[in-house]
Write an enzyme that holds these catalytic residues in place. Structure first.
Site, PDB file in Angstrom:
ATOM      1  CE1 TYR A 192     -13.619  -5.561 105.613  1.00 51.56           C
ATOM      2  CE2 TYR A 192     -15.200  -6.821 104.623  1.00 51.56           C
ATOM      3  CZ  TYR A 192     -14.451  -6.475 105.598  1.00 51.56           C
ATOM      4  OH  TYR A 192     -14.721  -7.016 106.915  1.00 51.56           O
ATOM      5  CG  ASP A 197     -11.746 -10.763  97.674  1.00 48.99           C
ATOM      6  OD1 ASP A 197     -12.392 -11.686  97.488  1.00 48.99           O
ATOM      7  OD2 ASP A 197     -11.765  -9.721  98.839  1.00 48.99           O
ATOM      8  CE  LYS A 224     -20.082 -10.748 101.178  1.00 51.95           C
ATOM      9  NZ  LYS A 224     -18.874  -9.907 100.906  1.00 51.95           N
TER      10      LYS A 224
HETATM   11  C1  LIG Z   1     -17.694  -9.848 102.021  1.00 50.07           C
HETATM   12  C2  LIG Z   1     -16.392  -9.655 101.386  1.00 50.07           C
HETATM   13  C3  LIG Z   1     -15.308 -10.424 102.202  1.00 50.07           C
HETATM   14  C4  LIG Z   1     -15.200 -10.954 103.391  1.00 50.07           C
HETATM   15  O1  LIG Z   1     -16.184 -11.903 103.783  1.00 50.07           O
HETATM   16  P1  LIG Z   1     -16.866 -12.591 105.081  1.00 50.07           P
HETATM   17  O2  LIG Z   1     -17.492 -13.728 104.834  1.00 50.07           O
HETATM   18  O3  LIG Z   1     -17.463 -11.276 105.578  1.00 50.07           O
HETATM   19  O4  LIG Z   1     -15.553 -12.574 106.089  1.00 50.07           O
HETATM   20  C5  LIG Z   1     -14.053 -10.538 101.614  1.00 50.07           C
HETATM   21  N1  LIG Z   1     -13.988  -9.725 100.245  1.00 50.07           N
HETATM   22  C6  LIG Z   1     -14.976  -9.256  99.678  1.00 50.07           C
HETATM   23  C7  LIG Z   1     -14.651  -8.770  98.313  1.00 50.07           C
HETATM   24  C8  LIG Z   1     -16.187  -9.304 100.014  1.00 50.07           C
HETATM   25  O5  LIG Z   1     -17.179  -8.544  99.671  1.00 50.07           O
END
Ligand SMILES: *Cc1c(COP(=O)(O)O)cnc(C)c1O
Length: 432
Positions: A146, A241, A269
């Site tokens: 994701y 990511d 995060k």
């Molecule tokens: C949470 C997450 C996102 C998206 O971040 P948001 O702040 O919810 O838009 C993208 N990549 C990874 C790996 C994530 O865990």
């Protein structure tokens, strides 16, 4: 079933009338595990309290940011002090520079960083940058990874999309995802094949170096090295990511843990200390493509928000000065995950687990879970029963089989013992 739920229930009904599903992010609605979500009123350390006064040991931790637990005094103080001076200026602030330096300290391969407001913005912008730099259209992502909810990335996207059992999203025209190649995680030969098939057309490979969004799935030995090798050979950019893994699996994230250097890293995060922040970073050669230095446009009214920068700075300074928390989390989370798995074995319940440091998932199946196809074999009904029973027993787990759980620096031995006891009861409920 002694847990009081009347206040949360009433709030949920009120919310459902005026907010779709009563939630601002789909997984929060508990649809895949059943039951109603508690409304949270307070957090402290490893614990949460809901509107009915129930207390929970929290393994969601706001979906990852709260590596130091709830209401960390250093972070709270920093935010309050910043707020007293004004909440937003739409102009540069000293703290922004401090946080940029703190991020780059942990990611020495990167020379420049740009702050945005969410992980979604970070990955979207990093991909735009990769396309701008390479002047190519195609991107490779992996099934079950994701990268936020932008159009081109909602293809086999894990997380809430997987939880709802839908392939992508309505409202995304086919044409918008025609340049997105979604390949199975941990399979290098399909990546090589894609590079052959789309010779000189692939701008970047974006990957969760440790997946959290189909449940926790670590990279197979050699997978990240292989992506590095193929991306370099084909002149495509490799994007890690690390929105979830950054400052989580190690101070320098998966980049440090596995010793593989990406071209760009996306963060979020943890770097916001619980406030909305995202970032993308890399060598100047790439980052100077971004406006106003270069031609790749990206902007944000609240980007670099002073409260968010203050929270992030307090968080990263703490982590920089307290590296020992990573070893402690690794040990205690290891004990927790293995003891719960043993309890399942004793109950004759098929359960496997994956864990990387303080990220983990118990999969309701024999395993091993190495990619989306294997993750999808989990017994999600059994997981739902387990989840509901754990909630009754005072343990707050991610309300989906396909979301990683998190351990914090402030979870205690007692939390672990209490969770194992709760799991023993809950497995009985699953089997019954
Ligand atoms: C949470 C997450 C996102 C998206 O971040 P948001 O702040 O919810 O838009 C993208 N990549 C990874 C790996 C994530 O865990």
């Amino acid at each position: 079933m002694s847990r009081k739920t009347s206040k949360s229930h009433e709030l949920q009904k009120r919310a459902e009338r005026i907010i779709p599903g009563g939630v601002d992010s789909p997984v929060r609605a508990f649809r895949s595990v059943g039951g109603e979500p508690p409304f949270i009123v307070r957090g402290e350390g490893s614990r949460l309290w809901d509107a009915d006064g129930n207390e929970y040991i929290d393994y969601v931790l706001s979906w990852g940011p709260l590596i130091l637990g709830h209401a960390v005094p250093e972070v709270t103080e920093a935010v309050m002090e910043a707020a007293r001076n004004g909440t937003s200026f739409g102009a540069s602030t000293p703290c922004e520079v401090d946080l940029a330096e703190a991020v780059l300290d942990a990611y020495p391969f990167a020379e420049k960083v740009r702050f945005v407001n969410s992980g979604t913005e970070a990955t979207m912008s990093a991909i735009r940058l990769a396309r701008g730099y390479t002047n190519r259209k195609y991107i490779i992502k992996f099934e079950g990874c994701y990268h936020g909810h932008s159009d081109a990335l909602l293809v086999k996207a894990g997380s809430g999309v997987a939880t709802l059992g839908i392939p992508g999203s309505a409202g995304v025209p086919e044409e918008f995802v025609q340049f997105t190649l979604a390949l199975p995680y941990n399979s290098l030969n399909v990546v090589e094949e894609a590079f052959r098939r789309y010779k000189d057309q692939i701008a970047c490979v974006i990957v969760e170096p440790v997946v959290g969004n189909m449940g926790c799935v670590p990279p197979a030995k050699g997978f990240l090295d292989g992506l590095r090798y193929l991306s370099s050979r084909e002149n495509a950019l490799l994007i890690f990511d690390e929105v979830m893994t950054g400052f989580r699996v190690a101070y320098g994230g998966a980049t440090e843990l596995y010793g593989v250097r990406p071209d760009l890293v996306t963060l979020g995060k943890v770097i916001g200390g619980g406030l909305p922040v995202g970032a993308y970073a890399g060598p100047a050669e790439f980052m100077d493509m971004v406006a106003p230095v270069g031609p790749v446009y990206q902007a944000g009214t609240l980007s670099g928000n002073p409260l968010a920068m203050a929270a992030g700075k307090a968080m990263l300074c703490y982590l920089r000065d307290n590296h020992e928390i990573y070893g402690r989390m690794d040990r205690l989370a290891g004990t927790l995950v293995e003891m719960v798995a043993k309890t399942a074995r004793d109950a004759d319940l098929p359960l496997s687990y994956n864990r990387v440091g303080s990220m983990f998932t118990w999969f309701f199946q024999r395993g091993p879970v190495t990619d989306w196809d294997s993750a999808a074999k989990s017994d999600t009904k059994a997981f739902g029963k387990f989840h509901r029973a754990m909630l009754e027993a005072g343990v707050y787990l991610p309300p989906s089989q396909f979301e990683a759980a998190f351990f914090s620096a402030v979870h205690t031995e007692e939390d672990v013992q209490q969770t194992v006891a709760a799991a023993r009861q809950s497995f009985a409920a699953v089997i019954a």
